[in-house]
Design an enzyme around this catalytic site. Structure first.
Site, PDB file in Angstrom:
ATOM      1  N   HIS A 360      30.616  43.423  33.901  1.00 52.27           N
ATOM      2  CA  HIS A 360      31.517  43.169  34.453  1.00 52.27           C
ATOM      3  C   HIS A 360      32.155  44.586  34.923  1.00 52.27           C
ATOM      4  CE1 HIS A 360      34.193  39.477  34.015  1.00 52.27           C
ATOM      5  NE2 HIS A 360      33.877  39.653  32.361  1.00 52.27           N
ATOM      6  N   LYS A 551      47.082  47.439  39.652  1.00 50.25           N
ATOM      7  CA  LYS A 551      46.740  46.801  38.440  1.00 50.25           C
ATOM      8  C   LYS A 551      46.075  48.585  37.917  1.00 50.25           C
ATOM      9  CE  LYS A 551      44.918  47.325  42.980  1.00 50.25           C
ATOM     10  NZ  LYS A 551      43.278  46.858  42.936  1.00 50.25           N
ATOM     11  N   ARG A 552      45.578  48.608  36.670  1.00 49.98           N
ATOM     12  CA  ARG A 552      45.231  49.839  35.713  1.00 49.98           C
ATOM     13  C   ARG A 552      45.692  50.901  36.374  1.00 49.98           C
ATOM     14  NH1 ARG A 552      44.629  48.126  30.685  1.00 49.98           N
ATOM     15  NH2 ARG A 552      44.629  50.837  30.378  1.00 49.98           N
ATOM     16  N   LYS A 557      40.024  53.499  41.128  1.00 53.62           N
ATOM     17  CA  LYS A 557      41.238  52.245  41.915  1.00 53.62           C
ATOM     18  C   LYS A 557      41.948  53.253  42.951  1.00 53.62           C
ATOM     19  CE  LYS A 557      41.203  48.556  38.310  1.00 53.62           C
ATOM     20  NZ  LYS A 557      41.060  47.387  38.755  1.00 53.62           N
ATOM     21  N   THR A 659      40.657  40.938  41.114  1.00 51.05           N
ATOM     22  CA  THR A 659      40.961  39.554  41.059  1.00 51.05           C
ATOM     23  C   THR A 659      42.582  39.480  41.777  1.00 51.05           C
ATOM     24  OG1 THR A 659      41.353  39.902  38.629  1.00 51.05           O
ATOM     25  CG2 THR A 659      39.831  38.473  39.329  1.00 51.05           C
ATOM     26  N   LYS A 663      45.116  37.277  44.268  1.00 50.37           N
ATOM     27  CA  LYS A 663      46.459  36.917  43.924  1.00 50.37           C
ATOM     28  C   LYS A 663      47.223  37.066  45.482  1.00 50.37           C
ATOM     29  CE  LYS A 663      45.462  38.179  39.402  1.00 50.37           C
ATOM     30  NZ  LYS A 663      46.129  38.977  38.136  1.00 50.37           N
TER      31      LYS A 663
HETATM   32  C1  LIG Z   1      45.386  40.613  38.229  1.00 48.52           C
HETATM   33  C2  LIG Z   1      45.770  41.224  36.658  1.00 48.52           C
HETATM   34  C3  LIG Z   1      44.969  42.155  36.726  1.00 48.52           C
HETATM   35  C4  LIG Z   1      43.678  42.131  37.644  1.00 48.52           C
HETATM   36  O1  LIG Z   1      43.765  43.413  38.441  1.00 48.52           O
HETATM   37  P1  LIG Z   1      42.929  43.977  39.684  1.00 48.52           P
HETATM   38  O2  LIG Z   1      44.025  44.637  40.567  1.00 48.52           O
HETATM   39  O3  LIG Z   1      42.046  43.509  39.799  1.00 48.52           O
HETATM   40  O4  LIG Z   1      42.049  45.387  39.134  1.00 48.52           O
HETATM   41  C5  LIG Z   1      45.365  43.281  35.713  1.00 48.52           C
HETATM   42  N1  LIG Z   1      46.606  43.290  35.066  1.00 48.52           N
HETATM   43  C6  LIG Z   1      47.040  41.806  35.256  1.00 48.52           C
HETATM   44  C7  LIG Z   1      48.439  41.723  34.758  1.00 48.52           C
HETATM   45  C8  LIG Z   1      46.738  40.513  36.089  1.00 48.52           C
HETATM   46  O5  LIG Z   1      47.941  39.159  36.139  1.00 48.52           O
END
Ligand SMILES: *Cc1c(COP(=O)(O)O)cnc(C)c1O
Length: 826
Positions: A360, A551-552, A557, A659, A663
């Protein structure tokens, strides 16, 4: 697929709702809180799914189905009630039943604490995979840890992140069933002894220093309207006996109880990641604990189904979600060889054919290593087994590479540079028959870089499985308005067959359709704006562009790249009276690892920029900056549905897949992004004309590092950039305090490991271009429709189909409508 028909009426729901309110919650309406109502409804829904759960298990046992065991230290499931209602097809009926009682379903849903048993993408991926496997009738079990405290709750105090413990179990969890009868014992510490068995062979006995018991808690995972209910099985640590009776009898009451408390600490808390990795003993205990519990559980199932252990790999396909469960390779060897008298060679053959490993991350600092010393003291027998696996493995490497000793040293499972460490990724590669990355670029970089020696040894083991997300939670559930617009146009089969969204393309010039599309997004934005105001006190213009980075918080990032642009935009609005731009709202959300200083400073900066910008009368109608606290699945569901611009701006070559990007795109947001992770594939699918691309490629990033990068040059030469950074340095966002953000600005000017400054100009120009496109709203809406229409590839159903076909070799097992609906019996 057979559809369910529920001959249920709202009266049935109401009767059982009150029965559960009285019999389970022990309340009557005059005393009941909204939470009691949530619990009563959850038990009512649980009653309705139990027959499916039992029926599914029965079917799998009778068919002796080949089963996927998905091993993951994290499962970020999100709330269960709403998704169970969706999967059962009962949302409308239950909404109606509650309304007849004067209750709003949404209020009840709002009471469910989120099981936050994951940090971010990796844990959420595991949750999406369980959803897809259930929907695709794949026999599967998710195995993990029942953390008493999940990921911390983030609150913002004076602009800073403050962490609060997440007590998600405090008021009870209606979705789990404890199975004490299937508890297993786990050894820890101690030493090993050799003895000669009856047949003359030398065998090993592990005499543990102490042990803990693992107790499984099961949660049903429903498929989408297909009668299947799989299981998520999470292990909790308890003391092997309630008391240490010997010490108790000696009168050491406190000592005896302390021991119990200390074993139960094992599953107390989820470790936040993304911070500096620490070789914490408790973390290794957690990993070994849940892995050993899960493998022992699989052996129990083999026994009840009377399958010989030589056939383990035929019964179970075990997927390792990153290296967190990689110790499973050594543990299965131990169980087979030490406890079931299998020969080493047979056991190794079984083991290798059982496991598959998903990598990952490409960040070298995130590759897991455990000190040999710790491994020897905590898991002495496993360390011996790892040595044995390694020595046989290195023999093979030597034979293949003809005395290239540098290569042998590189590939060893033991890192001998300095304090000796076990390289978990190397163990995972050697002990698995399949190794995969999570996006096309990521897999290529793995083969070329991080795992290149393993690729040259075993090219046939490597493949790509681009991540996906479940359209049930991430469209149907979180965006009912858009879902309705879609289903009215093309029918509702897209929910289980996301490729169908392609049919939307023919509406991309249909003005009536585009207006409906626009309305759905607008209403989502209004709802979100209201929530933002409630949670932060900042009011935003729902007609402004919603530009979101959720995101984190991590340097790679690059939330700081985003906020630098915001500052530049603010300056331009202030200094150029003729500058005309559509109002924009920049929304940030995400948690920083508690020990990650720079990430926490980035949160503070975002909040301070917001404080200044949002109240400046010269700009406040055109620019807002909001930090929404406590990003989690629940908040995400609203965020993804209300976004117009999706920020996917990581340094190329650093984000394995992402991911969140998927979304956003499937909910009709347009991406501004780099050629990183799955962004590349998203752009390929939606078309380059429907994606805002900027920045260096992974190859250019590599060359920049190679040539020696001097961020100070960019800082000196780009006046707009310098101006933005200087504003921070001068204390403009910190009440004149020039020291507050020094660590961050110094890091950018003198080191900038993630090339923020190198990409700034390209990012700024790309951001500016978004404004002109947005002014043509029908063009924007068309681009939005095409993003959704062409995002079918990013369903986790597609990902799971690939794992099934190419790695697991499992097939679906349809489940019939349950014969007895216990709901009718009560
Ligand atoms: C989808 C999701 C992530 C992943 O987000 P990235 O933009 O891919 O880093 C992290 N936290 C939550 C709560 C999510 O639903």
């Amino acid at each position: 697929m057979k559809q369910n028909h529920y001959p249920l009426t709202t009266d049935d729901i109401k009767r059982n709702f009150f029965r559960n309110l009285a019999n389970v919650q022990g309340k009557f309406p005059a005393l009941a809180s909204t939470f009691d109502y949530y619990m009563a409804l959850s038990y009512t829904v649980r009653d309705m799914l139990m027959a499916r759960w039992v029926g599914t298990a029965t079917e799998y046992v009778e068919k002796k189905s080949r089963t996927v065991a998905y091993l993951s230290a994290e499962f970020l499931m999100g709330p269960h009630l709403a998704s169970n209602l969706l999967n059962l097809g009962m949302t409308e009926l239950v909404t109606q039943a509650m309304a007849e009682l004067g209750l709003k379903l949404d209020d009840l849903l709002g009471e469910e604490p989120e099981p936050g048993l994951g940090n971010g993408g990796l844990g959420r991926l595991a949750a999406c995979f369980l959803d897809s496997m259930a929907t695709m009738n794949i026999p599967s079990v998710g195995y993990g840890i029942r953390y008493e405290f999940g990921i911390f709750e983030q609150v913002i105090f004076d602009g800073w992140q403050v962490e609060k413990t997440d007590k998600w179990l405090f008021r009870g969890n209606p979705w789990e069933i404890v199975r004490p009868e299937w508890a297993v014992e786990i050894k820890l510490g101690g030493h090993t002894e050799r003895y000669v068995a009856e047949n003359g062979e030398t065998r090993v006995n592990w005499i543990p220093g102490w042990s803990v018991k693992g107790v499984p808690y099961d949660t049903p995972i429903l498929g989408y309207r297909n009668n299947a209910a799989n299981t998520l099985r999470l292990w909790q640590a308890v003391a092997p006996e309630s008391f240490n009776f010997e010490r108790f009898n000696q009168g050491d009451y406190y000592g005896a109880v302390e021991e119990k408390v200390s074993s139960e600490n094992l599953t107390k808390i989820l470790y936040p990641n993304d911070g500096p990795l620490q070789g914490k003993q408790l973390r290794l205990e957690q990993q070994y604990f849940f892995v050993s519990c899960s493998l022992q559980d699989m052996l129990r199932i083999m026994k009840t189904q009377r399958i010989r252990l030589e056939h383990f790999h035929e019964k179970f396909a075990v997927q390792l979600n990153d290296t967190h469960p990689a110790i499973a390779i050594a543990e299965l060897m131990r169980l087979l060889v030490d406890e079931h008298d299998m020969s080493w060679d047979t056991a190794w053959n079984v083991t290798r054919r059982t496991f598959a490993y998903t990598n990952h991350t490409l960040l070298p600092e995130a590759l897991e290593c455990w000190p040999v010393e710790l491994m020897e003291s905590l898991l002495p027998r496993l360390m011996e087994i790892i040595y044995e696996i390694n020595s046989r493995f290195l023999e093979q490497v030597r034979a293949q590479c003809l005395g290239d000793t540098a290569k042998v040293i590189r590939m060893s499972m033991i890192d001998e540079n300095g304090a000796r460490m076990v390289r978990m990724a190397h163990l995972a590669c050697a002990g698995s028959h399949a190794i995969n990355g999570v996006a096309a670029l990521h897999t290529e970089l793995l083969k070329r870089d991080v795992l290149k020696d393993f690729y040259s040894l075993w090219p046939e083991k490597f493949s790509n499985k681009t991540n996906g997300v479940t359209p049930r939670r991430w469209m149907a559930l979180c965006n009912p308005r858009l879902s309705k617009v879609i289903s009215e146009a093309i029918g509702d089969t897209w929910v289980r067959n996301l490729g169908k969204l392609q049919d939307l393309q023919r509406f991309s010039d249909d003005a009536v359709f585009l207006n409906r599309w626009d309305d759905a997004k607008r209403l989502n934005k209004h709802d979100f704006a209201l929530n933002l105001y409630k949670r932060t006190g900042v009011s935003v213009d729902p007609e402004s562009i919603f530009d979101v980075q959720a995101k984190r918080i991590h340097e790679y990032k690059r939330q700081h790249l985003n906020i630098l642009y915001v500052i530049a935009l603010y300056r331009k609005l202030k200094t150029d009276p003729h500058f005309d731009t559509h109002p924009r709202t920049f929304i940030f959300a995400g948690k920083a690892a508690p020990g990650y200083h720079l990430a926490k400073l980035i949160i503070k900066l975002i909040n301070e920029v917001g404080r200044v910008v949002n109240r400046d009368p010269a700009t406040k109608d055109r620019l807002k900056v909001v930090f929404l606290p406590n990003f989690n699945v629940t908040n995400g569901q609203q965020i993804y549905a209300a976004t117009e611009v999706s920020e996917q701006i990581s340094t190329a070559g650093k984000e394995a897949s992402g991911t969140g990007n998927m979304k956003f795109a499937m909910n009709g947001a347009l991406t501004i992004g780099t050629l990183d992770g799955a962004n590349i594939e998203i752009r390929e699918e939606v078309g380059e004309e429907n994606f805002f691309l900027f920045g260096m490629t992974a190859e250019e990033v590599r060359l920049t590092y190679e040539r020696g990068y001097a961020p100070n040059d960019a800082y000196q030469q780009d006046a707009i950039l310098k101006d933005a950074i200087d504003l921070i340095r001068n204390g403009f966002f910190s009440h004149g305090d020039t020291g507050l953000f020094r660590d961050l600005t110094d890091n950018l000017i003198y080191s900038d490991p993630y090339l923020v400054l190198a990409d700034f100009n390209a990012y700024r120009e790309c951001q500016d271009s978004i404004d002109s496109v947005y002014r043509d709203r029908m063009r924007w809406n068309k681009m939005s429709v095409l993003n959704t229409a062409r995002s079918g590839k990013f369903s986790s159903d597609r990902t799971i189909a690939e794992y099934c076909r190419e790695i697991w070799k499992v097939e679906s097992v349809p489940i019939d409508v349950p014969e007895v609906d216990p709901f009718r019996l009560v």
